[in-house]
Write an enzyme that holds these catalytic residues in place. Structure first.
Site, PDB file in Angstrom:
ATOM      1  N   LYS A  50      -6.736   5.151   4.870  1.00  0.00           N
ATOM      2  CA  LYS A  50      -8.088   5.252   4.306  1.00  0.00           C
ATOM      3  C   LYS A  50      -8.822   6.471   4.848  1.00  0.00           C
ATOM      4  O   LYS A  50      -9.601   7.096   4.138  1.00  0.00           O
ATOM      5  CB  LYS A  50      -8.894   3.980   4.590  1.00  0.00           C
ATOM      6  CG  LYS A  50      -8.472   2.814   3.714  1.00  0.00           C
ATOM      7  CD  LYS A  50      -9.516   1.722   3.702  1.00  0.00           C
ATOM      8  CE  LYS A  50      -9.071   0.564   2.817  1.00  0.00           C
ATOM      9  NZ  LYS A  50      -9.989  -0.583   2.922  1.00  0.00           N
ATOM     10  N   LYS A  70       2.352  -0.511  -6.683  1.00  0.00           N
ATOM     11  CA  LYS A  70       1.779  -1.830  -6.974  1.00  0.00           C
ATOM     12  C   LYS A  70       0.611  -1.688  -7.945  1.00  0.00           C
ATOM     13  O   LYS A  70      -0.106  -0.692  -7.899  1.00  0.00           O
ATOM     14  CB  LYS A  70       1.262  -2.450  -5.674  1.00  0.00           C
ATOM     15  CG  LYS A  70       1.912  -3.785  -5.345  1.00  0.00           C
ATOM     16  CD  LYS A  70       1.525  -4.270  -3.972  1.00  0.00           C
ATOM     17  CE  LYS A  70       0.209  -5.026  -3.983  1.00  0.00           C
ATOM     18  NZ  LYS A  70      -0.066  -5.708  -2.706  1.00  0.00           N
ATOM     19  N   LYS A 123      -6.356  -2.455  -7.997  1.00  0.00           N
ATOM     20  CA  LYS A 123      -7.688  -2.325  -8.582  1.00  0.00           C
ATOM     21  C   LYS A 123      -8.306  -0.969  -8.275  1.00  0.00           C
ATOM     22  O   LYS A 123      -9.287  -0.584  -8.882  1.00  0.00           O
ATOM     23  CB  LYS A 123      -8.605  -3.474  -8.164  1.00  0.00           C
ATOM     24  CG  LYS A 123      -8.702  -3.714  -6.689  1.00  0.00           C
ATOM     25  CD  LYS A 123      -9.480  -5.006  -6.417  1.00  0.00           C
ATOM     26  CE  LYS A 123      -9.431  -5.315  -4.937  1.00  0.00           C
ATOM     27  NZ  LYS A 123     -10.191  -6.456  -4.532  1.00  0.00           N
TER      28      LYS A 123
END
Ligand code: TRP
Length: 334
Positions: free
Chosen positions: A115, A197, A200
């Site tokens: 991140k 994957k 969202k």
């Protein structure tokens, strides 16, 4: 243990919209687990602000997510379904636990490294201490089990380390939580790149089916799904795009692998995509209907939010008082 049942905690972030992958991989399993455990399912909005959010959007997404928990089949009378920000104990315990967590431990968290690389302009302290807040979420309810995906395993390990360390100093304060590795949910991949994957946070909206997508949008996304240039519909790792479509088909219909593959014999990819799309539409329809009813029924939903936050606060306060006393904070005069 609560009411003779083991306690389970899990949460999702209201960043982005929930995808079919989140549903089939996690939420659907939560519904099964909720029979067996005393469950806390949180919309973890404190976690969400580690990345910049639009306030109006965050509030709306959080409400949609909470309503989706219920629409997917989690009973708000039996489970505790609440916003993390409505229970101040999360932040309070997080502070205390941060004094029992080492910089070195947090520096080793792979999600922090990822991140930080992705949001290089906003590497805030919250992003760094995110796993401590997650530990607080779990330990606050004396949680026995936590169903987590692979990406959260390292955080759960850290939670256990912090809890063991705390218990070692102060005695038996926290239940040591375990990861739930039961029958795992389906692993759904992106419709545009089957090596990733379904997520969202994917920037390409065609890569994911969102739980609240309209039927025609769902059909269109499947039509545009990337496939290989072969024509055979077989279930194999060598054909990840077709395998993903078959996985989605099986997970949404409950049909087994052999039967699913047999039913597509002699059919082309276009037909496969269409039938998978229809299966997904049919699977999501009742959830979307319940969701829309809940959102329309403001008083009911607000009542659920209020009573569940009270329930969560009650259990959270019990643990928090115990911890405060152990570390030496003054007892409150009643
Ligand atoms: N960090 C988790 C995620 O991004 C969400 C989360 C927050 C969570 N607190 C939790 C999951 C506690 C399980 C238990 O997916």
């Amino acid at each position: 243990m609560l009411d003779g049942k083991k306690t389970l905690f899990s949460g999702m972030q209201a960043t982005g919209q929930l995808t079919l992958g989140n549903y089939l991989g996690a939420l659907k399993n939560w519904v099964h687990l909720s029979d067996e455990y005393q469950c806390f399912f949180s919309v973890v909005d404190l976690h969400s602000i580690t990345v910049r959010q639009n306030p109006t959007e965050l509030r709306q997404r959080a409400r949609n997510l909470l309503a989706l928990y219920i629409a997917a089949g989690l009973d708000p009378e039996k489970n505790c379904i609440y916003y993390q920000s409505h229970v101040s104990g999360h932040a309070e315990l997080s502070w205390i636990l941060s004094c029992y967590t080492y910089m070195g431990e947090l520096s080793r968290m792979t999600q922090f490294k990822d991140k930080a690389a992705k949001h290089a302009d906003n590497i805030n302290a919250g992003l760094f201490t995110y796993p401590v807040l997650m530990a607080a979420d779990i330990l606050l309810y004396q949680t026995d089990v936590v169903p987590v995906g692979d990406d959260q395993r390292q955080h759960l390990e850290l939670t256990r380390d912090i809890a063991l360390r705390f218990n070692h100093i102060y005695g038996d304060v926290f239940t040591i939580p375990e990861a739930y590795y039961g029958k795992s949910g389906a692993r759904i991949m992106s419709l545009q790149d089957a090596s990733k994957k379904m997520s969202k946070s994917d920037e390409n909206p065609n890569a994911s089916i969102y739980l609240l997508d309209a039927p025609e949008v769902i059909m269109r996304k499947f039509k545009r799904a990337v496939t290989d240039s072969d024509t055979k519909i077989i279930y194999t790792e060598q054909k990840p795009e077709i395998k993903n479509l078959l996985d989605i088909y099986m997970a949404t219909t409950g049909i087994g692998e052999q039967e699913a593959v047999a039913s597509f014999e002699g059919k082309g990819y276009a037909k496969l995509k269409e039938e998978v799309g229809e299966a997904v539409v049919a699977c999501l329809e009742p959830i979307q209907k319940r969701h829309s009813d809940l959102i329309k029924n403001k008083d009911y939903l607000d009542g659920v939010i209020k009573s569940n936050a009270e329930k969560a606060n009650y259990y959270a306060a019990k643990t928090l008082r115990k911890v405060q006393k152990k570390v030496g904070f003054p007892v409150r005069v009643r």
